[in-house]
Write an enzyme that holds these catalytic residues in place. Structure first.
Site, mmCIF file in Angstrom:
data_model
loop_
_atom_site.group_PDB
_atom_site.id
_atom_site.type_symbol
_atom_site.label_atom_id
_atom_site.label_comp_id
_atom_site.label_asym_id
_atom_site.label_seq_id
_atom_site.Cartn_x
_atom_site.Cartn_y
_atom_site.Cartn_z
ATOM 1 N N THR A 1 -40.831 19.315 -33.980
ATOM 2 C CA THR A 1 -40.779 18.534 -32.745
ATOM 3 C C THR A 1 -39.342 18.409 -32.258
ATOM 4 O O THR A 1 -39.056 18.557 -31.057
ATOM 5 C CB THR A 1 -41.387 17.136 -32.978
ATOM 6 O OG1 THR A 1 -42.749 17.289 -33.412
ATOM 7 C CG2 THR A 1 -41.354 16.302 -31.710
ATOM 8 N N ARG B 1 -41.244 29.898 -36.398
ATOM 9 C CA ARG B 1 -42.252 30.647 -37.154
ATOM 10 C C ARG B 1 -43.630 30.434 -36.536
ATOM 11 O O ARG B 1 -43.848 29.468 -35.802
ATOM 12 C CB ARG B 1 -42.292 30.159 -38.605
ATOM 13 C CG ARG B 1 -41.050 30.459 -39.411
ATOM 14 C CD ARG B 1 -41.089 29.750 -40.743
ATOM 15 N NE ARG B 1 -41.117 28.314 -40.578
ATOM 16 C CZ ARG B 1 -41.594 27.450 -41.469
ATOM 17 N NH1 ARG B 1 -42.109 27.881 -42.596
ATOM 18 N NH2 ARG B 1 -41.565 26.160 -41.239
ATOM 19 N N PHE C 1 -38.792 5.862 -34.038
ATOM 20 C CA PHE C 1 -40.108 5.233 -33.941
ATOM 21 C C PHE C 1 -39.954 3.852 -33.302
ATOM 22 O O PHE C 1 -38.886 3.228 -33.398
ATOM 23 C CB PHE C 1 -40.747 5.092 -35.326
ATOM 24 C CG PHE C 1 -41.368 6.363 -35.861
ATOM 25 C CD1 PHE C 1 -42.738 6.489 -35.970
ATOM 26 C CD2 PHE C 1 -40.576 7.445 -36.229
ATOM 27 C CE1 PHE C 1 -43.317 7.658 -36.467
ATOM 28 C CE2 PHE C 1 -41.141 8.619 -36.717
ATOM 29 C CZ PHE C 1 -42.517 8.713 -36.830
ATOM 30 N N TRP D 1 -40.353 13.182 -28.953
ATOM 31 C CA TRP D 1 -41.806 13.072 -29.048
ATOM 32 C C TRP D 1 -42.355 12.289 -27.865
ATOM 33 O O TRP D 1 -43.357 12.665 -27.250
ATOM 34 C CB TRP D 1 -42.199 12.380 -30.358
ATOM 35 C CG TRP D 1 -43.685 12.320 -30.581
ATOM 36 C CD1 TRP D 1 -44.468 13.242 -31.201
ATOM 37 C CD2 TRP D 1 -44.565 11.258 -30.165
ATOM 38 N NE1 TRP D 1 -45.785 12.840 -31.195
ATOM 39 C CE2 TRP D 1 -45.876 11.628 -30.568
ATOM 40 C CE3 TRP D 1 -44.379 10.055 -29.494
ATOM 41 C CZ2 TRP D 1 -46.981 10.822 -30.319
ATOM 42 C CZ3 TRP D 1 -45.488 9.253 -29.234
ATOM 43 C CH2 TRP D 1 -46.771 9.634 -29.657
#
Length: 556
Positions: free
Chosen positions: A73, A94, A381, A409
């Site tokens: 992220t 990847r 957060f 995010w």
């Protein structure tokens, strides 16, 4: 609140040709896989050879925890932020494995408003690269067993066959099997094994090969078995190289998709970092460096695995010199390392943070051992308090690291501006003095010991009798100069997943060693690490579905 897949499905995607135009790629160098996916032509890199390279930034992380860290992220969000700032940036990632998608970990497309899309395509079959790798692997296995049945002119010892079949799925029942049962025409009875595709040597070879010629040279060196007197038998001996390369013809070419904010993303290859070398393909990274001023790439799991292998295997083999490293952590994960249960991580706890931040400290020290400037970013957060954030910031700056908060995010590229500014400032003002951890000339035991002591913090290394014998044999066969790919739990700096934080007073135990001669490294298995994972009691597959309109739900 929308799920990741709902956010991705609501995104406004650009036709992939328009995304390619941002990098100066014309139609003739794209092969389309629908509207939003494409592969580069074989000739593209040659056309770019005269261009100077952009800056290479690695994104890595602390040891993963159930609290979540957000490495991919952050990688995607940083690329989006640079694009929002008007910089010519590309992300190099990847491809996801189906095993984690249907198991417990989920996909590998990022999360929230920092994702690569189309998310469900990427996490499922994508452009078929993993199917091609699986087919090439199993073709070699089929030709090996056919050779045994048709007279065994190479004098292969059936008890010394080391090549395993593979599939890209968590299926523990296939770890140890018996094949050839039935009639005489059904083959030679012997024990066999399956590994997951992303741990296979062919995956590693594809990711380390420069071009088709290099790929074929590496495939030819694959050791499939040994004769009774210890002589290696290779894929070249079985005359399998041409057919395997034919199956990999398209898979070797990097893939182009985009982020939610239409930033170009080159996604190619997908080896696991706890078992294999955990980095996207050399070909994709080198192409990205010619196409953009800033390349943001990642390596799997924590810095003790992914970053170490990125530096000591990928960069060593490909001649890459990273300019900076971003180390991702969360306050929640650090408190988890400090002993706080998962359901109590939302409460402020500075004492637990102080206990757990030693995990971050060790990873900072490890990156600095390579001479690469380090920027620590906290994936923020809502529950993080000002006091907790201030403590981590001061801790990092005291250790010579830049620090930035990341809110990608929630906010996408806008939430990564602070991090992007720190990265640009670091690239401008701090020079990278990259160097691998150890020299090629060290013996295999010395290389393993160096990684264990310097990166993990172990007191030393112990070897099972079989592993010690294998090391001696590989050295005698001429593989002593190879780098070492350590297979270890991702959850701890040690080989015991339960030891969180920064453990001390432990040794690393090596239970098995084998050579991936085509990939060019020796693999050392530690602890209880498995090359074929199993599904959890309640796998994610139980919650994935598709409706009558073809819309997929449940992926994360």
């Amino acid at each position: 609140m929308k799920s990741d897949i709902e956010i991705a499905q609501a995104a406004s995607l650009q036709p992939i040709g328009l995304v390619a135009e941002k990098l100066g790629i014309s139609e003739e160098d794209l092969d389309y896989y629908g509207k939003y996916k494409a592969k580069f032509s074989d000739s593209l890199y040659g056309k770019l050879a005269g261009r100077s390279d952009g800056k290479l930034v690695l994104v890595t992380a602390i040891n993963p925890t159930p609290a979540g860290e957000g490495k991919t992220t952050t990688t995607v969000g940083l690329g989006q932020a640079l694009g929002k700032m008007g910089k010519k940036a590309v992300i190099a990632l990847r491809e996801p494995s189906l095993g984690p998608c249907f198991g417990i970990k989920g996909g590998a497309a990022g999360g929230g408003n920092a994702q690569v899309v189309p998310m469900e395509d990427l996490n499922l079959h994508f452009t078929g690269d993993f199917h091609a790798i699986t087919s090439a692997n199993n073709l070699l296995a089929a030709m090996l067993d056919n050779h045994l049945m048709q007279g065994n002119t190479l004098n292969i010892d059936p008890k010394q066959i080391v090549w395993k079949r593979c599939e890209d799925m968590n299926d523990r029942a296939l770890r140890n099997i018996v094949i050839g049962l039935g009639k005489k025409t059904d083959g030679v009875v012997r024990e066999d094994h399956f590994i997951i595709t992303v741990t296979s040597e062919i995956m590693a070879i594809l990711c380390l090969a420069d071009d088709m010629d290099d790929l074929k040279k590496r495939l030819a060196k694959i050791i499939v078995a040994y004769t009774p007197d210890g002589k290696p038998v290779t894929a070249e001996d079985l005359k399998a190289v041409g057919a395997m390369a034919a199956l990999l013809r398209d898979a070797i070419r990097p893939n182009l998709i985009q982020t939610l904010e239409n930033t170009p993303a080159i996604v190619h290859g997908g080896p696991f970092a706890n078992i294999a070398h955990g980095c996207n393909s050399v070909r994709a990274t080198k192409t990205a460096l010619k196409l953009a001023d800033y390349v943001i790439t990642e390596a799997g799991f924590g810095a003790d695995l992914g970053a170490e292998k990125f530096f000591d295997i990928k960069c060593r083999m490909a001649g890459l010199k990273p300019d900076a490293a971003v180390l991702v952590a969360t306050v929640r994960a650090l408190k988890y390392n400090g002993g706080v249960p998962k359901d109590e991580l939302s409460k402020e706890d500075l004492d637990a943070l102080k206990r757990g931040i030693v995990n971050l400290e060790k990873h900072i020290e490890n990156i600095q051992k390579y001479g690469v400037p380090c920027i620590v970013t906290l994936n923020r957060f809502v529950s993080d308090t000002d006091a907790e954030l201030a403590f981590v910031k001061a801790f990092c700056e005291e250790r010579g690291c830049e620090f930035a908060l990341s809110e990608v995010w929630e906010k996408g590229g806008e939430g990564g501006i602070e991090l992007a500014e720190k990265v640009l400032e670091t690239l401008e003002n701090k020079e990278s003095h990259f160097r691998p951890l150890y020299e090629d000339g060290l013996g295999l035991r010395e290389k393993i010991g160096t990684i264990a002591r310097e990166i993990y913090g172990a007191d030393g290394v112990t070897y099972d009798a079989a592993a010690a014998k294998q090391l001696d044999r590989l050295t005698e066969l001429g593989f002593g100069s190879f780098p070492v790919c350590m297979a270890k739990t991702q959850y701890s700096l040690s080989d015991d997943a339960a030891k969180l934080g920064r453990p001390s007073g432990f040794t690393i135990n090596i239970r098995e060693v084998y050579v991936s001669a085509g990939a060019g490294f020796v693999v050392a298995l530690t602890g209880a690490i498995m090359t074929m994972p199993g599904l959890p009691k309640s796998p994610a597959a139980e919650r994935i579905d598709v409706n009558a309109d073809g819309v997929i739900t449940g992926l994360f």
